[in-house]
Design a protein around this motif. Structure first.
Motif, PDB file in Angstrom:
ATOM      1  N   MET A   1       0.831  -1.210   0.000  1.00  0.00           N
ATOM      2  CA  MET A   1       0.000   0.000   0.000  1.00  0.00           C
ATOM      3  C   MET A   1       0.862   1.255   0.000  1.00  0.00           C
ATOM      4  N   GLU A   2       2.031   1.169   0.627  1.00  0.00           N
ATOM      5  CA  GLU A   2       2.944   2.309   0.603  1.00  0.00           C
ATOM      6  C   GLU A   2       3.438   2.560  -0.818  1.00  0.00           C
ATOM      7  N   ILE A   3       3.750   1.471  -1.523  1.00  0.00           N
ATOM      8  CA  ILE A   3       4.193   1.595  -2.917  1.00  0.00           C
ATOM      9  C   ILE A   3       3.071   2.167  -3.775  1.00  0.00           C
ATOM     10  N   ALA A   4       1.837   1.687  -3.548  1.00  0.00           N
ATOM     11  CA  ALA A   4       0.689   2.159  -4.326  1.00  0.00           C
ATOM     12  C   ALA A   4       0.435   3.637  -4.089  1.00  0.00           C
ATOM     13  N   THR A   5       0.710   4.100  -2.858  1.00  0.00           N
ATOM     14  CA  THR A   5       0.508   5.510  -2.534  1.00  0.00           C
ATOM     15  C   THR A   5       1.565   6.379  -3.207  1.00  0.00           C
ATOM     16  N   LEU A   6       2.829   5.897  -3.181  1.00  0.00           N
ATOM     17  CA  LEU A   6       3.920   6.668  -3.748  1.00  0.00           C
ATOM     18  C   LEU A   6       3.956   6.591  -5.273  1.00  0.00           C
ATOM     19  N   LYS A   7       3.544   5.462  -5.825  1.00  0.00           N
ATOM     20  CA  LYS A   7       3.584   5.261  -7.273  1.00  0.00           C
ATOM     21  C   LYS A   7       2.255   4.650  -7.731  1.00  0.00           C
ATOM     22  N   PRO A   8       1.184   5.465  -7.836  1.00  0.00           N
ATOM     23  CA  PRO A   8      -0.146   4.948  -8.158  1.00  0.00           C
ATOM     24  C   PRO A   8      -0.208   4.176  -9.479  1.00  0.00           C
ATOM     25  N   SER A   9       0.662   4.507 -10.435  1.00  0.00           N
ATOM     26  CA  SER A   9       0.611   3.826 -11.735  1.00  0.00           C
ATOM     27  C   SER A   9       0.945   2.345 -11.621  1.00  0.00           C
ATOM     28  N   PHE A  10       1.653   1.973 -10.542  1.00  0.00           N
ATOM     29  CA  PHE A  10       2.015   0.566 -10.366  1.00  0.00           C
ATOM     30  C   PHE A  10       0.777  -0.307 -10.117  1.00  0.00           C
ATOM     31  N   THR A  11      -0.296   0.298  -9.614  1.00  0.00           N
ATOM     32  CA  THR A  11      -1.497  -0.507  -9.307  1.00  0.00           C
ATOM     33  C   THR A  11      -2.158  -1.031 -10.574  1.00  0.00           C
ATOM     34  N   ARG A  12      -1.765  -0.468 -11.731  1.00  0.00           N
ATOM     35  CA  ARG A  12      -2.355  -0.908 -13.006  1.00  0.00           C
ATOM     36  C   ARG A  12      -1.408  -1.803 -13.805  1.00  0.00           C
ATOM     37  N   LYS A  13      -0.202  -2.003 -13.308  1.00  0.00           N
ATOM     38  CA  LYS A  13       0.775  -2.810 -14.022  1.00  0.00           C
ATOM     39  C   LYS A  13       0.431  -4.296 -13.907  1.00  0.00           C
ATOM     40  N   LEU A  14       0.714  -5.029 -14.984  1.00  0.00           N
ATOM     41  CA  LEU A  14       0.497  -6.473 -14.987  1.00  0.00           C
ATOM     42  C   LEU A  14       1.842  -7.183 -14.862  1.00  0.00           C
ATOM     43  N   ASN A  15       1.857  -8.311 -14.139  1.00  0.00           N
ATOM     44  CA  ASN A  15       3.089  -9.091 -14.042  1.00  0.00           C
ATOM     45  C   ASN A  15       3.220  -9.989 -15.277  1.00  0.00           C
ATOM     46  N   CYS A  16       4.231 -10.852 -15.285  1.00  0.00           N
ATOM     47  CA  CYS A  16       4.492 -11.672 -16.473  1.00  0.00           C
ATOM     48  C   CYS A  16       3.374 -12.670 -16.736  1.00  0.00           C
ATOM     49  N   ARG A  17       2.549 -12.963 -15.728  1.00  0.00           N
ATOM     50  CA  ARG A  17       1.431 -13.891 -15.908  1.00  0.00           C
ATOM     51  C   ARG A  17       0.147 -13.167 -16.310  1.00  0.00           C
ATOM     52  N   GLY A  18       0.200 -11.839 -16.373  1.00  0.00           N
ATOM     53  CA  GLY A  18      -0.962 -11.069 -16.796  1.00  0.00           C
ATOM     54  C   GLY A  18      -1.897 -10.690 -15.682  1.00  0.00           C
ATOM     55  N   TYR A  19      -1.398 -10.579 -14.446  1.00  0.00           N
ATOM     56  CA  TYR A  19      -2.233 -10.242 -13.293  1.00  0.00           C
ATOM     57  C   TYR A  19      -1.785  -8.904 -12.704  1.00  0.00           C
TER      58      TYR A  19
ATOM     59  N   TYR B   1      -8.486  -9.616   1.039  1.00  0.00           N
ATOM     60  CA  TYR B   1      -9.591  -8.722   0.686  1.00  0.00           C
ATOM     61  C   TYR B   1      -9.409  -7.322   1.268  1.00  0.00           C
ATOM     62  N   GLY B   2      -8.719  -7.215   2.400  1.00  0.00           N
ATOM     63  CA  GLY B   2      -8.447  -5.895   2.969  1.00  0.00           C
ATOM     64  C   GLY B   2      -7.571  -5.071   2.040  1.00  0.00           C
ATOM     65  N   THR B   3      -6.553  -5.732   1.465  1.00  0.00           N
ATOM     66  CA  THR B   3      -5.681  -5.040   0.508  1.00  0.00           C
ATOM     67  C   THR B   3      -6.462  -4.626  -0.735  1.00  0.00           C
ATOM     68  N   ALA B   4      -7.366  -5.512  -1.194  1.00  0.00           N
ATOM     69  CA  ALA B   4      -8.182  -5.206  -2.370  1.00  0.00           C
ATOM     70  C   ALA B   4      -9.047  -3.971  -2.110  1.00  0.00           C
ATOM     71  N   ARG B   5      -9.625  -3.891  -0.910  1.00  0.00           N
ATOM     72  CA  ARG B   5     -10.437  -2.721  -0.563  1.00  0.00           C
ATOM     73  C   ARG B   5      -9.594  -1.450  -0.518  1.00  0.00           C
ATOM     74  N   ALA B   6      -8.388  -1.571   0.032  1.00  0.00           N
ATOM     75  CA  ALA B   6      -7.518  -0.394   0.131  1.00  0.00           C
ATOM     76  C   ALA B   6      -7.118   0.097  -1.260  1.00  0.00           C
ATOM     77  N   LEU B   7      -6.776  -0.829  -2.154  1.00  0.00           N
ATOM     78  CA  LEU B   7      -6.429  -0.444  -3.522  1.00  0.00           C
ATOM     79  C   LEU B   7      -7.611   0.228  -4.215  1.00  0.00           C
ATOM     80  N   MET B   8      -8.808  -0.309  -3.980  1.00  0.00           N
ATOM     81  CA  MET B   8     -10.019   0.267  -4.570  1.00  0.00           C
ATOM     82  C   MET B   8     -10.253   1.678  -4.044  1.00  0.00           C
ATOM     83  N   THR B   9      -9.945   1.909  -2.781  1.00  0.00           N
ATOM     84  CA  THR B   9     -10.130   3.230  -2.182  1.00  0.00           C
ATOM     85  C   THR B   9      -9.170   4.242  -2.792  1.00  0.00           C
ATOM     86  N   LEU B  10      -7.926   3.817  -3.038  1.00  0.00           N
ATOM     87  CA  LEU B  10      -6.942   4.715  -3.640  1.00  0.00           C
ATOM     88  C   LEU B  10      -7.324   5.089  -5.059  1.00  0.00           C
TER      89      LEU B  10
END
Length: 419
Positions: free
Chosen positions: A1-19, A31-40
């Motif tokens: 979540m710290e990374i997502a806050t500092l670099k929001p574009s990373f939340t849209r990046k896909l890994n090598c498996r496409g996730y 699910y808590g992390t999923a909610r936090a990402l959704m809030t950001l």
């Protein structure tokens, strides 16, 4: 979540498996992390991963009856990002397609309840790449119990782990949920309706088949609809429609000001109203006299009637009423471009026009009341005909639209977006 806050574009990046990070959080049940990402950033719900699956597709396909937390997460996704419902997989499937295909009755109940509340049940008639609506999939009997759609298929004992088919009872429950909200006459690309498919299903049920036998006119493809002559409603709107938004705004402002001024004029006519009643005017006198209160007395009158009478009254009423009803008609025409969402505007205009006509009849002196009644009825009939026409023509137009069997529509057209 710290990374997502500092670099929001990373939340849209896909890994090598496409996730994306949201996909992984859901897969690992964080699910808590999923909610936090959704809030950001609510738009992370729409990030398309492998096979075009978004987090909404994943949740819609994974809900089990006992997974209350995942059910709540699906509801939060829909509430947070309304437009996520339009996202399609590589197979052109919506989240509703996924829920039905996976046999998720609970997920379908949540999705259907939300679609009804936001008036987007039209999405249930969208088709996948094979031309199948959610009802086609439900009656086909090919649904499967939920599995991890993002998890690679694992091998156990040398055999591929495949999902189990949905029971007949689950299939019938899903069909009953969808009937009434989907077009039962829609055809897939094999030219088969839901009833045609269901009659060959191993879970065929006579009661459900009767529900699918909805009587209606034959369907029209989108090309056939465009090839047809314009309906009466389309001709009416084409004739009166104001394309330019700036012009429409000017007409609305000016027409509203004129309607306000003329309506106020009929409430406060020139000369005002008689303050008392007089039944016996002075005999053989054509000169206006005054009573003890200094109020003019010339002929019999009732308190509350207009002092203005005769030809001058007719001229005032005719000109004022013409300006009023033309302005009201202009407002109705300007609102026509957004019909049927503006039907309440037309109805309100009819009510205020009726009130105007009632004022005319009440305020006219008794000797002139017949003329006032004729004028009021004339303008009322003229305006009612103009404003009522959309109400009369719309049902015939919508019956034609219901016959159109299109592949799908984008959400922007449903929500009335400028795009």
């Amino acid at each position: 979540m710290e990374i997502a806050t500092l670099k929001p574009s990373f939340t849209r990046k896909l890994n090598c498996r496409g996730y994306s990070p949201m996909h992984l959080a859901l897969e690992k049940k964080h699910y808590g992390t999923a909610r936090a990402l959704m809030t950001l950033d609510p738009e992370v719900i729409r990030v398309r991963g492998r096979e075009g699956y978004t987090p909404l597709h994943f949740v819609a396909g994974e809900i089990m009856e006992a997974q209350e937390e995942l059910q709540e997460l699906l509801a939060e996704f829909l509430s947070t990002c309304k437009s996520s419902i339009e996202d399609l997989t590589n197979q052109c499937e919506t989240a509703v397609h996924i829920a039905v295909k996976k046999g998720n009755t609970k997920a379908l109940e949540i999705l259907l309840g939300w679609l009804k509340r936001v008036h987007l049940t039209k999405i249930l008639n969208w088709k996948d790449q094979n031309g199948n609506t959610v009802l086609h999939i439900a009656v086909s009997g090919q649904q499967q119990l939920p599995t991890a759609v993002f998890r690679q298929r694992q091998l156990q004992a040398g055999q591929q782990q495949l999902p189990m088919p949905v029971s007949g009872q689950q299939q019938l429950e899903i069909i009953k949920l969808l009937v009434g909200y989907t077009n039962v006459n829609a055809k897939n690309f094999l030219n088969r309706t839901a009833l045609d498919i269901f009659q060959k299903s191993v879970h065929f049920d006579e009661d459900v088949a009767k529900r699918l036998c909805q009587r209606s006119a034959s369907t029209l493809s989108l090309s056939q609809f465009f090839s047809k002559e314009l309906t009466a409603f389309e001709k009416y709107t084409y004739f009166f429609r104001i394309q330019d938004e700036a012009t429409r705004n000017i007409i609305l402002v000016v027409a509203t000001l004129i309607a306000t001024a003329t309506y106020q004029a009929v409430l406060s006519p020139p000369g005002g109203y008689w303050q008392d009643s007089s039944l016996n005017p002075p005999n053989n006198s054509s000169v206006v006299t005054a009573n003890s209160s200094g109020i003019a007395v010339e002929k019999p009158h009732q308190a509350g009637n207009t002092i203005l009478s005769g030809f001058r009254l007719y001229k005032f009423v005719y000109l004022n009423s013409t300006a009023f009803f033309v302005s009201i008609a202009s407002i109705g025409v300007a609102a026509l471009s957004l019909w049927p969402h503006t039907h309440i505007v037309s109805f309100s205009l009819l009510i205020i026009s009726g009130a105007y006509c009632v004022f005319l009849v009440i305020e006219f002196p008794k000797s002139d009341r017949t003329i006032g009644l004729i004028l009021g009825e004339f303008f009322w009939i003229l305006l009612a005909t103009t404003l009522w026409l959309p109400f009369l023509l719309w049902p015939m137009h919508i019956r034609v639209l219901h016959r159109v069997d299109a592949t799908r529509r984008r959400l922007s057209s449903i929500l009335g977006s400028k795009e």
